[in-house]
Design a protein around this motif. Structure first.
Motif, PDB file in Angstrom:
ATOM      1  N   HIS A  26       0.847  -1.199   0.000  1.00 36.42           N
ATOM      2  CA  HIS A  26       0.000   0.000   0.000  1.00 36.42           C
ATOM      3  C   HIS A  26       0.884   1.251   0.000  1.00 36.42           C
ATOM      4  O   HIS A  26       2.023   1.227   0.474  1.00 36.42           O
ATOM      5  N   TYR A  45       0.957   3.634   1.883  1.00 33.67           N
ATOM      6  CA  TYR A  45       1.365   4.087   3.222  1.00 33.67           C
ATOM      7  C   TYR A  45       2.569   3.318   3.777  1.00 33.67           C
ATOM      8  O   TYR A  45       2.972   3.554   4.917  1.00 33.67           O
ATOM      9  N   ASP A  79      -3.112   2.111  -4.144  1.00 33.22           N
ATOM     10  CA  ASP A  79      -4.151   2.322  -3.122  1.00 33.22           C
ATOM     11  C   ASP A  79      -4.992   1.044  -3.028  1.00 33.22           C
ATOM     12  O   ASP A  79      -4.700   0.038  -3.696  1.00 33.22           O
ATOM     13  N   SER A  80      -6.049   1.099  -2.227  1.00 30.95           N
ATOM     14  CA  SER A  80      -6.838  -0.125  -1.998  1.00 30.95           C
ATOM     15  C   SER A  80      -7.430  -0.653  -3.293  1.00 30.95           C
ATOM     16  O   SER A  80      -7.492  -1.869  -3.503  1.00 30.95           O
ATOM     17  N   PHE A  82      -7.632  -5.922   6.058  1.00 35.61           N
ATOM     18  CA  PHE A  82      -8.758  -5.947   5.118  1.00 35.61           C
ATOM     19  C   PHE A  82      -8.240  -5.996   3.675  1.00 35.61           C
ATOM     20  O   PHE A  82      -8.905  -6.528   2.788  1.00 35.61           O
ATOM     21  N   MET A  83      -7.061  -5.443   3.416  1.00 39.53           N
ATOM     22  CA  MET A  83      -6.500  -5.464   2.060  1.00 39.53           C
ATOM     23  C   MET A  83      -6.096  -6.898   1.683  1.00 39.53           C
ATOM     24  O   MET A  83      -6.296  -7.337   0.544  1.00 39.53           O
ATOM     25  N   TYR A 141     -17.466   0.617   2.099  1.00 42.57           N
ATOM     26  CA  TYR A 141     -16.050   0.932   1.878  1.00 42.57           C
ATOM     27  C   TYR A 141     -15.261  -0.371   2.052  1.00 42.57           C
ATOM     28  O   TYR A 141     -15.575  -1.164   2.949  1.00 42.57           O
ATOM     29  N   ASN A 197     -12.660  -0.877   3.482  1.00 48.06           N
ATOM     30  CA  ASN A 197     -12.025  -0.935   4.810  1.00 48.06           C
ATOM     31  C   ASN A 197     -12.965  -1.607   5.806  1.00 48.06           C
ATOM     32  O   ASN A 197     -13.412  -1.023   6.792  1.00 48.06           O
ATOM     33  N   SER A 205     -11.928   4.841  -1.797  1.00 46.20           N
ATOM     34  CA  SER A 205     -11.892   6.303  -1.913  1.00 46.20           C
ATOM     35  C   SER A 205     -11.669   6.727  -3.373  1.00 46.20           C
ATOM     36  O   SER A 205     -11.887   7.875  -3.712  1.00 46.20           O
ATOM     37  N   HIS A 257      -7.121   9.810  10.237  1.00 48.33           N
ATOM     38  CA  HIS A 257      -7.617  11.009   9.542  1.00 48.33           C
ATOM     39  C   HIS A 257      -8.577  11.833  10.381  1.00 48.33           C
ATOM     40  O   HIS A 257      -8.702  13.036  10.180  1.00 48.33           O
ATOM     41  N   HIS A 259      -7.114  13.362   2.088  1.00 52.34           N
ATOM     42  CA  HIS A 259      -7.821  12.105   1.851  1.00 52.34           C
ATOM     43  C   HIS A 259      -9.258  12.278   2.337  1.00 52.34           C
ATOM     44  O   HIS A 259      -9.484  12.921   3.368  1.00 52.34           O
ATOM     45  N   GLU A 310     -11.155  10.552   4.020  1.00 50.27           N
ATOM     46  CA  GLU A 310     -11.468  10.068   5.377  1.00 50.27           C
ATOM     47  C   GLU A 310     -11.345  11.194   6.409  1.00 50.27           C
ATOM     48  O   GLU A 310     -11.615  10.986   7.589  1.00 50.27           O
ATOM     49  N   SER A 327      -8.167   9.744  -3.286  1.00 51.25           N
ATOM     50  CA  SER A 327      -7.535   8.523  -2.767  1.00 51.25           C
ATOM     51  C   SER A 327      -6.022   8.715  -2.716  1.00 51.25           C
ATOM     52  O   SER A 327      -5.489   9.690  -3.280  1.00 51.25           O
ATOM     53  N   THR A 328      -5.323   7.762  -2.141  1.00 50.88           N
ATOM     54  CA  THR A 328      -3.864   7.904  -2.096  1.00 50.88           C
ATOM     55  C   THR A 328      -3.280   7.866  -3.519  1.00 50.88           C
ATOM     56  O   THR A 328      -2.329   8.594  -3.804  1.00 50.88           O
ATOM     57  N   MET A 343      -0.570   0.237   9.802  1.00 51.33           N
ATOM     58  CA  MET A 343       0.300   0.149   8.620  1.00 51.33           C
ATOM     59  C   MET A 343       1.767   0.009   9.056  1.00 51.33           C
ATOM     60  O   MET A 343       2.554  -0.695   8.416  1.00 51.33           O
TER      61      MET A 343
HETATM   62  P1  13P Z   1      -6.721   4.444  -0.257  1.00 50.62           P
HETATM   63  O1  13P Z   1      -7.610   3.412  -0.861  1.00 50.62           O
HETATM   64  O2  13P Z   1      -7.010   5.840  -0.749  1.00 50.62           O
HETATM   65  O3  13P Z   1      -5.296   4.076  -0.426  1.00 50.62           O
HETATM   66  O4  13P Z   1      -7.026   4.518   1.293  1.00 50.62           O
HETATM   67  C1  13P Z   1      -6.893   3.408   2.122  1.00 50.62           C
HETATM   68  C2  13P Z   1      -6.739   3.790   3.530  1.00 50.62           C
HETATM   69  O5  13P Z   1      -6.703   2.956   4.392  1.00 50.62           O
HETATM   70  C3  13P Z   1      -6.631   5.199   3.826  1.00 50.62           C
HETATM   71  O6  13P Z   1      -6.510   5.400   5.163  1.00 50.62           O
END
Ligand code: 13P
Ligand code: SF4
Length: 325
Positions: free
Chosen positions: A44, A46, A61-62, A84-85, A133, A135, A150, A195, A218, A220, A234-235, A281
């Motif tokens: 990811h 992050y 991103d996700s 969750f990813m 979502y 997440n 996102s 966030h 972001h 969130e 999104s990221t 993360m």
């Molecule tokens: P993204 O899908 O934008 O990468 O966001 C995932 C996430 O956990 C942001 O906190």
């Protein structure tokens, strides 16, 4: 290198030479193990720069990670991200072995809602579609009509062609979606522990000190933070915005490693860093990625009936694809 149809996104050359030299022994071990296992490391945005830039085969991103997990030809996916990813990767590609290097890498949003909660909401609002979502746990996804990230939340809500949706579990992403569409959005009170800590006041103070700074946030984040932003996304959207706009000075209102990673690739941009760390993360390290490949732990499994129902919701989301400005 494990065979994959996907683009290799490794950028080790961007790390400082001395840091790369110090990391080389563990990076070599990880590469050897990846070849032995026919594995890819999917990271990811992050993740810290050593993982993001040097150990990862795929970054994103996700939404990108879910799409990559579906396409990869590797036998093993090491998900350098949160649980969750990894579950989503297993849901979309159940024949693969999906590993997470630290089982404790959770998410405050995923922990804030259960399958029972969703069933109760569906009973309260019969016939109203549920948008969830990503997440969230597989159990929650299984109760859902369609997932979103996102990177496509507004498009997913609008794709349903209805007047009203239940949107779970992030109240702030849900409020952002409501601000961008005429569809009525029924919210849950979940929040991202990273966030939700940003405040509009804090961002206004930075802007007063740094006139001309670009603010990217972001979705969130709470609404008073998003009100101060030049771009919300999104990221992956954040990365693309910086690459396309090359602002002189930028503040990324999100997790701290984002700015570290994006700064490596955009040397002409000055990054101001009010940021919060995601403790989940940050549980993922080069050491535990190596251990994960050595010991094939921790394997992420989803019960087939739950995975089957969750897969419908995730695949429907993937059909909508990425839709953000
Ligand atoms: P993204 O899908 O934008 O990468 O966001 C995932 C996430 O956990 C942001 O906190
Ligand atoms: Fe979850 Fe927030 Fe961490 Fe993202 S940053 S994984 S939403 S706790």
């Amino acid at each position: 290198m494990a065979p994959t149809t996907l683009q290799i996104t490794r950028r080790a050359d961007l790390l400082p030479e001395a840091e790369l030299a110090a990391l080389q022994p563990i990076l070599d071990d990880i590469e050897r193990l990846k070849r032995q296992r026919n594995a890819v490391v999917a990271a990811h945005n992050y993740m810290t720069p050593d993982i993001y830039g040097a150990a990862a085969d795929l970054t994103g991103d996700s939404l990108a990670l879910a799409a990559m997990a579906k396409e990869t030809e590797a036998d093993v996916i090491v998900l350098a991200g949160v649980h969750f990813m990894a579950e989503t990767a297993k849901i979309v590609n159940p024949t693969k072995t999906v590993l997470i290097p630290d089982e404790r890498a959770g998410c405050s949003l995923a922990e804030g809602i259960t399958g029972d909660d969703v069933r109760r909401l569906k009973a309260k609002y019969p016939g109203v579609p549920v948008v969830t979502y990503v997440n969230t746990t597989a159990e929650v996804k299984a109760e859902t009509d369609i997932c979103c990230t996102s990177g496509n939340a507004v498009a997913v809500v609008e794709s349903l062609g209805v007047d009203r949706v239940i949107f779970l579990p992030d109240q702030y992403l849900g409020r952002y979606v409501a601000s961008q569409t005429d569809v009525e959005v029924i919210l849950w009170d979940g929040a991202c522990m990273v966030h939700e800590r940003f405040t509009g006041r804090e961002i206004r103070n930075h802007k007063a000190r740094l006139p001309g700074v670009s603010v990217i946030a972001h979705p969130e984040c709470p609404p008073d933070v998003l009100a101060e932003a030049d771009y919300v996304g999104s990221t992956n959207g954040i990365i693309r915005w910086v690459e396309d706009n090359q602002p002189e000075q930028v503040m990324m209102i999100t997790e701290c490693s984002m700015a570290d990673n994006v700064a490596l690739e955009n040397p002409g941009v000055e990054f101001v860093r009010p940021c919060n760390l995601c403790p989940h993360m940050k549980r993922i390290t080069l050491d535990n990625i190596k251990r994960s490949l050595e010991t094939m732990t921790y394997e992420v499994d989803v019960a087939p009936d739950v995975a089957g129902r969750a897969r419908r919701a995730v695949e429907r989301m993937l059909e909508v694809g990425r839709r953000e400005d």
